[in-house]
Design a protein around this motif. Structure first.
Motif, mmCIF file in Angstrom:
data_model
loop_
_atom_site.group_PDB
_atom_site.id
_atom_site.type_symbol
_atom_site.label_atom_id
_atom_site.label_comp_id
_atom_site.label_asym_id
_atom_site.label_seq_id
_atom_site.Cartn_x
_atom_site.Cartn_y
_atom_site.Cartn_z
ATOM 1 N N ARG A 7 0.820 -1.218 0.000
ATOM 2 C CA ARG A 7 0.000 0.000 0.000
ATOM 3 C C ARG A 7 0.852 1.265 0.000
ATOM 4 N NH1 ARG A 7 -2.932 -0.580 4.899
ATOM 5 N NH2 ARG A 7 -3.819 1.442 4.414
ATOM 6 N N LEU A 8 2.130 1.132 -0.370
ATOM 7 C CA LEU A 8 3.035 2.280 -0.321
ATOM 8 C C LEU A 8 2.516 3.485 -1.119
ATOM 9 C CD1 LEU A 8 5.843 3.493 0.445
ATOM 10 C CD2 LEU A 8 6.660 2.625 -1.753
ATOM 11 N N ALA A 9 2.179 3.244 -2.384
ATOM 12 C CA ALA A 9 1.742 4.359 -3.237
ATOM 13 C C ALA A 9 0.495 5.011 -2.644
ATOM 14 C CB ALA A 9 1.484 3.874 -4.660
ATOM 15 N N GLU A 10 -0.409 4.166 -2.152
ATOM 16 C CA GLU A 10 -1.635 4.672 -1.537
ATOM 17 C C GLU A 10 -1.325 5.554 -0.323
ATOM 18 O OE1 GLU A 10 -5.195 2.536 0.897
ATOM 19 O OE2 GLU A 10 -4.243 1.345 -0.686
ATOM 20 N N ARG A 11 -0.412 5.060 0.533
ATOM 21 C CA ARG A 11 -0.022 5.822 1.733
ATOM 22 C C ARG A 11 0.576 7.171 1.368
ATOM 23 N NH1 ARG A 11 1.106 1.564 6.075
ATOM 24 N NH2 ARG A 11 2.136 3.039 7.443
ATOM 25 N N ILE A 12 1.523 7.143 0.425
ATOM 26 C CA ILE A 12 2.194 8.388 0.065
ATOM 27 C C ILE A 12 1.214 9.335 -0.625
ATOM 28 C CG2 ILE A 12 4.075 9.415 -1.266
ATOM 29 C CD1 ILE A 12 5.715 6.949 -0.810
ATOM 30 N N GLY A 13 0.360 8.754 -1.470
ATOM 31 C CA GLY A 13 -0.661 9.570 -2.128
ATOM 32 C C GLY A 13 -1.548 10.282 -1.108
ATOM 33 N N GLN A 14 -1.910 9.546 -0.052
ATOM 34 C CA GLN A 14 -2.751 10.116 1.006
ATOM 35 C C GLN A 14 -2.029 11.258 1.735
ATOM 36 O OE1 GLN A 14 -5.906 9.599 1.818
ATOM 37 N NE2 GLN A 14 -5.707 11.093 3.504
ATOM 38 N N LEU A 15 -0.755 11.037 2.058
ATOM 39 C CA LEU A 15 0.017 12.068 2.755
ATOM 40 C C LEU A 15 0.198 13.311 1.877
ATOM 41 C CD1 LEU A 15 2.624 9.685 4.410
ATOM 42 C CD2 LEU A 15 0.951 11.105 5.628
ATOM 43 N N LEU A 16 0.405 13.092 0.590
ATOM 44 C CA LEU A 16 0.506 14.230 -0.334
ATOM 45 C C LEU A 16 -0.815 14.982 -0.393
ATOM 46 C CD1 LEU A 16 2.536 12.819 -3.336
ATOM 47 C CD2 LEU A 16 2.983 14.997 -2.161
ATOM 48 N N HIS A 17 -1.884 14.220 -0.454
ATOM 49 C CA HIS A 17 -3.212 14.824 -0.518
ATOM 50 C C HIS A 17 -3.459 15.712 0.707
ATOM 51 C CE1 HIS A 17 -7.403 15.239 -1.592
ATOM 52 N NE2 HIS A 17 -7.718 14.909 -0.344
ATOM 53 N N GLU A 18 -3.104 15.157 1.898
ATOM 54 C CA GLU A 18 -3.251 15.937 3.142
ATOM 55 C C GLU A 18 -2.461 17.242 3.076
ATOM 56 O OE1 GLU A 18 -1.954 13.670 6.553
ATOM 57 O OE2 GLU A 18 -3.348 12.037 6.056
ATOM 58 N N SER A 19 -1.286 17.170 2.469
ATOM 59 C CA SER A 19 -0.404 18.342 2.455
ATOM 60 C C SER A 19 -0.868 19.381 1.436
ATOM 61 C CB SER A 19 1.030 17.926 2.126
ATOM 62 O OG SER A 19 1.170 17.704 0.728
ATOM 63 N N GLY A 20 -1.623 18.946 0.430
ATOM 64 C CA GLY A 20 -2.035 19.853 -0.622
ATOM 65 C C GLY A 20 -0.909 20.234 -1.581
#
Ligand code: C2E
Ligand code: CA
Ligand code: CA
Ligand code: CA
Length: 279
Positions: free
Chosen positions: A127-140
């Motif tokens: 789920r690495l890509a998903e995790r990083i995608g989520q963190l990027l999303h949070e950061s905007g």
């Protein structure tokens, strides 16, 4: 299997038994380090050689142990990897690095990138890509502001798996660098298929550049290879003006090292960047 053999051996060696009890202690204390605020990131600038512009920073993790003092990431990251702590710590590093970029944006530092080191255990996570995608999303922040550094040896543990994982990250448009390049026996055909943006030339080749013709040959070959494959090169561990001049002359794209700056606290990094680039 090789590693297991080694740790078994270690267990029966008196000189290393202290090391082993230290490891147990660190493993125990690391659980609390995150929540007690003992972990911090320091940042080292990455500079473009053509014009000296600072493009971004590499985030490097620090642990200030209340009794044992500063512990090197080279010591505690492998411990975190064996006890499941690397995933929460890795997420914390990503989140913290992205938050720092937002603060620097607000302080007018220009659109820097932050490069974050990824452990083999994080890289194996499906789920690495998903995790990083989520963190990027949070950061905007756009994905291009982040860069993932993956060591060459880590990428080569399971090359086909790496190709798939890297493809997932590429779909999110997250830049990737291969770290410690030249030390990890990668096959050149895999390198092509990894399709990463940057190669970081390991500091062991940079250190004796002025003394060792073999190192110069290796660095030249890496730069040539990167050029042909459309990758940028970053030299690590640049400490002297001579190393820098040679690297620039031979077409290395970027550099990082004590010549420019040691890794710095966020405040010191900000002051360094503002003093360097009055834009
Ligand atoms: P690395 O990713 O290869 O990082 C480069 C190391 O070289 C850093 O050591 C940096 O402080 C040091 N360095 C930078 N410039 C120079 C120079 O001019 N001369 C010399 N001699 N050294 C220089 P550090 O910070 O102790 O980190 C060691 C390793 O720990 C890193 O190697 C990386 O593999 C790992 N690490 C650090 N932070 C993290 C993290 O957040 N996550 C993971 N998974 N690993 C990390
Ligand atoms: Ca690195
Ligand atoms: Ca490196
Ligand atoms: Ca180039």
């Amino acid at each position: 299997a090789k590693q297991e053999g080694r740790s078994t051996f270690r267990f029966f060696t008196p000189a290393l038994r202290t090391h082993s009890s230290r490891t147990l202690r660190l493993r125990n204390d690391l659980r609390l380090a995150l929540e007690r605020g003992q972990l911090a990131l320091v940042y080292q600038p990455q500079v473009r050689l053509a014009d000296g512009k600072m493009l971004g920073v590499e985030a490097l993790l620090r642990w200030q142990h209340p009794e044992l003092g500063p512990i090197s990431p080279a010591e505690f990251i492998p411990i975190a990897e064996t006890c499941g702590l690397i995933l929460p710590i890795g997420d914390w590093v990503l989140r913290q690095g992205l938050q720092q970029l937002q603060r620097w944006d607000a302080a007018g530092l220009g659109a820097l990138t932050v490069a974050v080191n990824l452990s083999a255990v994080q890289f194996r996570d499906l789920r690495l890509a998903e995790r990083i995608g989520q963190l990027l999303h949070e950061s905007g922040l756009p994905a291009q502001r982040l860069e993932i550094e993956l060591t060459e040896s880590c990428a080569m543990i399971n090359p086909q798996g790496s190709i798939n994982t890297l493809e997932g990250l590429r779909q999110l448009q997250i830049p990737i660098a291969i770290d410690d390049f030249g030390t990890g026996y990668s096959s050149l055909s895999y390198l092509k298929r990894f399709k990463v943006g940057r190669l970081k030339i390991d500091q062991s080749f940079v250190r004796d550049l002025h003394l060792d013709p073999d190192d110069r040959a290796i660095v030249r070959a890496i730069i040539g290879l990167a050029d042909h494959l459309g990758m940028r090169t970053v030299a690590e561990g640049v400490e002297t003006a001579e190393q820098l001049a040679w690297l620039r002359e031979h077409g290395c794209d970027e550099a990082q090292g004590y010549f420019f700056s040691r890794p710095l606290s966020p405040e010191a990094m900000q002051a360094w960047a503002l003093a360097r680039a009055p834009q």
